[in-house]
Enzyme design. Structure first.
Site, PDB file in Angstrom:
ATOM      1  N   PHE A  20     -63.054  -8.254 -36.980  1.00  0.00           N
ATOM      2  CA  PHE A  20     -62.231  -8.939 -35.970  1.00  0.00           C
ATOM      3  C   PHE A  20     -63.119  -9.925 -35.234  1.00  0.00           C
ATOM      4  O   PHE A  20     -64.188  -9.564 -34.739  1.00  0.00           O
ATOM      5  CB  PHE A  20     -61.623  -7.949 -34.959  1.00  0.00           C
ATOM      6  CG  PHE A  20     -60.715  -8.623 -33.961  1.00  0.00           C
ATOM      7  CD1 PHE A  20     -59.355  -8.778 -34.232  1.00  0.00           C
ATOM      8  CD2 PHE A  20     -61.207  -9.137 -32.772  1.00  0.00           C
ATOM      9  CE1 PHE A  20     -58.515  -9.426 -33.328  1.00  0.00           C
ATOM     10  CE2 PHE A  20     -60.379  -9.793 -31.862  1.00  0.00           C
ATOM     11  CZ  PHE A  20     -59.030  -9.932 -32.142  1.00  0.00           C
ATOM     12  N   ASP A  54     -71.971 -10.558 -34.859  1.00  0.00           N
ATOM     13  CA  ASP A  54     -70.951 -10.643 -33.815  1.00  0.00           C
ATOM     14  C   ASP A  54     -71.052  -9.375 -32.968  1.00  0.00           C
ATOM     15  O   ASP A  54     -70.532  -8.318 -33.316  1.00  0.00           O
ATOM     16  CB  ASP A  54     -69.550 -10.791 -34.432  1.00  0.00           C
ATOM     17  CG  ASP A  54     -68.484 -10.969 -33.352  1.00  0.00           C
ATOM     18  OD1 ASP A  54     -68.798 -10.767 -32.163  1.00  0.00           O
ATOM     19  OD2 ASP A  54     -67.327 -11.300 -33.711  1.00  0.00           O
ATOM     20  N   LYS A 106     -67.400 -10.097 -23.777  1.00  0.00           N
ATOM     21  CA  LYS A 106     -66.899  -8.845 -23.193  1.00  0.00           C
ATOM     22  C   LYS A 106     -67.720  -8.343 -22.002  1.00  0.00           C
ATOM     23  O   LYS A 106     -67.630  -8.915 -20.931  1.00  0.00           O
ATOM     24  CB  LYS A 106     -66.771  -7.792 -24.293  1.00  0.00           C
ATOM     25  CG  LYS A 106     -65.593  -8.129 -25.258  1.00  0.00           C
ATOM     26  CD  LYS A 106     -65.140  -6.944 -26.030  1.00  0.00           C
ATOM     27  CE  LYS A 106     -64.059  -7.245 -27.044  1.00  0.00           C
ATOM     28  NZ  LYS A 106     -62.721  -7.248 -26.504  1.00  0.00           N
TER      29      LYS A 106
HETATM   30  C1  LIG Z   1     -66.303  -8.306 -32.473  1.00  0.00           C
HETATM   31  C2  LIG Z   1     -65.383  -9.225 -31.722  1.00  0.00           C
HETATM   32  N1  LIG Z   1     -65.513 -10.550 -31.872  1.00  0.00           N
HETATM   33  C3  LIG Z   1     -64.710 -11.417 -31.221  1.00  0.00           C
HETATM   34  C4  LIG Z   1     -63.723 -10.964 -30.391  1.00  0.00           C
HETATM   35  C5  LIG Z   1     -62.839 -11.951 -29.688  1.00  0.00           C
HETATM   36  O1  LIG Z   1     -63.109 -11.932 -28.322  1.00  0.00           O
HETATM   37  P1  LIG Z   1     -62.083 -12.625 -27.292  1.00  0.00           P
HETATM   38  O2  LIG Z   1     -60.874 -11.755 -27.256  1.00  0.00           O
HETATM   39  O3  LIG Z   1     -62.842 -12.647 -26.003  1.00  0.00           O
HETATM   40  O4  LIG Z   1     -61.806 -13.984 -27.814  1.00  0.00           O
HETATM   41  C6  LIG Z   1     -63.550  -9.590 -30.194  1.00  0.00           C
HETATM   42  C7  LIG Z   1     -62.482  -9.072 -29.321  1.00  0.00           C
HETATM   43  O5  LIG Z   1     -62.083  -7.939 -29.372  1.00  0.00           O
HETATM   44  C8  LIG Z   1     -64.393  -8.688 -30.883  1.00  0.00           C
HETATM   45  O6  LIG Z   1     -64.264  -7.375 -30.749  1.00  0.00           O
END
Ligand SMILES: Cc1ncc(COP(=O)(O)O)c(C=O)c1O
Length: 444
Positions: free
Chosen positions: A146, A254, A283
């Site tokens: 994700f 990520d 986050k």
């Molecule tokens: C691993 C990861 N990358 C990217 C994102 C996207 O973050 P945002 O919702 O702040 O755009 C998330 C959100 O849950 C995530 O868990």
């Protein structure tokens, strides 16, 4: 008569009714109550009801809600100025934070940072930077991954519903590999006899799907977040990194969900001693203020022409000040130790769930990033998404905020603030246990 009926409606119902009129139903919420205030790991709704928070606003509140040091940092900065746009008039909190981030990532290579506002934006920018540096276009992502909801973010994201459904066409040049999901091994092998076939698969992938010398980057979560808190076996990420290095492919970690102490290291990659080329952070970075970053090897980060990356709000001074407070709190309150201890308690408890309830097919996690997976049958491992929903509903009704996740929606994950009081932790775990009893079949 009408007036009397109206006055009997709860405050939550009143807000809900207005919300239904004015907020798009596409932006759905798990809860049907509205928050009045929150502190530590406790959230209070507009009717004064208290909830124990095992969700932390989806991995955002590692230092706890409204930590006094975060609140002061926000207030102090807001009194000085709230915005100038770093690209027009720069300021020190962003510079100081970039230094902190560079120092706290694994590896000795000098690093630099760029700031944006959300996880998805950080991922988008990491890919842009990788493309500029390598002069290549293709990107490899993973099943179960994700990476956000923007065009490139949702393209990199694996799960179709609800994240991608009906939102195509997607961005080109994105290729997808299986992830090391040992409980449901995509190669039907067992670890360690498999010899990490899933990592070695990258070699084949670069022959059968996309040429290695056309790939700019591989984007991977050190532990799958939304994909079900899947922890890869030791050596998996190291092997992927080695193969990337052989082909000049940049390795993007990520760490949006795993970062800022959740796994009991500031960044999860430290568990495996891997220095990523680029890392995305968001986050829990700024305790709820919208702030994200790409931190990477300086040579790569500096390959972008001036003005090529950035944004109006990126590295907002109030958000950066909150993030600096987060780093201080981690040091002053030993939050990495706390995450470790919390993780041990959760691990023991979730393993006991697995021992006692047939419904719990797997319990797993890293540090305080913990989950268990619900199945209808332990042999077939048929996912029990309906039971996960039931458990979440049960917990909400008993005053515990809990989230599910996973490709099949059958994983229960916990992301409580690391500062949670022992008593609240115990109470919350007790509610989950009671819920498991309630939803288990009589023989289960
Ligand atoms: C691993 C990861 N990358 C990217 C994102 C996207 O973050 P945002 O919702 O702040 O755009 C998330 C959100 O849950 C995530 O868990």
């Amino acid at each position: 008569m009408m007036k009397k009926e109206e006055s009997r409606r709860s405050r939550n119902d009143e807000i809900q009714e207005i919300r239904n009129r004015y907020i798009s139903s596409g932006m759905a919420s798990v809860a049907d109550f509205y928050v009045e205030s929150a502190r530590g790991a406790i959230v209070k709704d507009v009717e004064g009801r208290e909830y124990i928070d095992f969700a932390g606003g989806i991995a955002v509140m590692n230092v706890g809600h409204s930590h006094p040091k975060v609140v002061s940092a926000i207030r102090e900065q807001a009194e000085k100025f709230t915005h100038t746009c770093f690209m027009v008039l720069p300021y020190e909190p962003a510079v100081e934070l970039a230094e902190k981030l560079s120092e706290s990532l694994p590896g000795d290579t000098p690093k630099s940072t760029m700031f944006v506002n959300s996880g998805a934006e950080a991922v988008e920018n990491a890919v842009k930077i990788a493309r500029t540096y390598t002069g290549r276009q293709a990107v490899i992502a993973f099943e179960g991954g994700f990476h956000g909801r923007t065009l490139l973010g949702m393209t990199l994201t694996s799960k179709v519903k609800p994240y991608k459904y009906g939102f195509g066409p997607f961005a080109p040049e994105v290729y997808r590999m299986p992830y090391a999901y040992c409980y449901r091994c995509p190669f039907k092998l067992r670890h360690p006899e498999c010899n990490l076939a899933c990592a070695e698969h990258l070699n084949d992938f670069l022959i059968s799907h996309v040429a290695g010398d056309k790939v700019a980057a591989l984007v991977v979560e050190p532990v799958l977040g939304e994909g079900g808190f899947v922890v890869p076996p030791d050596g998996y990420l190291n092997r992927l990194k080695e193969i990337c290095d052989e082909h000049g492919i940049l390795f993007i970690a990520d760490e949006v969900q795993t970062g800022i102490g959740r796994t009991a290291e500031m960044f999860a990659m430290s568990h495996w001693g891997i220095e990523a080329d680029l890392t995305t952070v968001a986050k829990s970075l700024a305790a709820g203020m919208p702030l994200s970053a790409v931190v990477g090897k300086k040579e790569i980060m500096d390959s972008v022409h001036p003005g090529g990356i950035g944004g109006t709000y990126g590295g907002n001074p109030v958000a950066c000040s909150a993030a600096l407070a987060v780093f201080s709190i981690f040091e002053e309150e030993n939050l990495l130790d706390k995450a470790q201890k919390l993780g041990s308690i959760l691990e023991k408890r979730f393993n006991s769930f697995k021992d006692r309830f047939n419904l719990v097919g797997d319990a797993r996690g890293l540090g305080a990033m913990r989950a268990f997976e619900l199945v209808k049958n332990r042999e077939t491992k048929e996912p029990a998404a309906d039971k996960a929903k039931e458990l979440v509903r049960y917990c909400f009704s008993r005053g515990l905020i809990l989230l599910s996740c996973g490709t099949y929606g059958n994983v229960i994950r916990v992301l409580m603030p690391l500062v949670i009081e022992d008593e609240d932790l115990e109470k919350g775990l007790g509610i989950i246990e009671d819920g498991l009893k309630e939803i288990s079949a009589p023989d289960g």
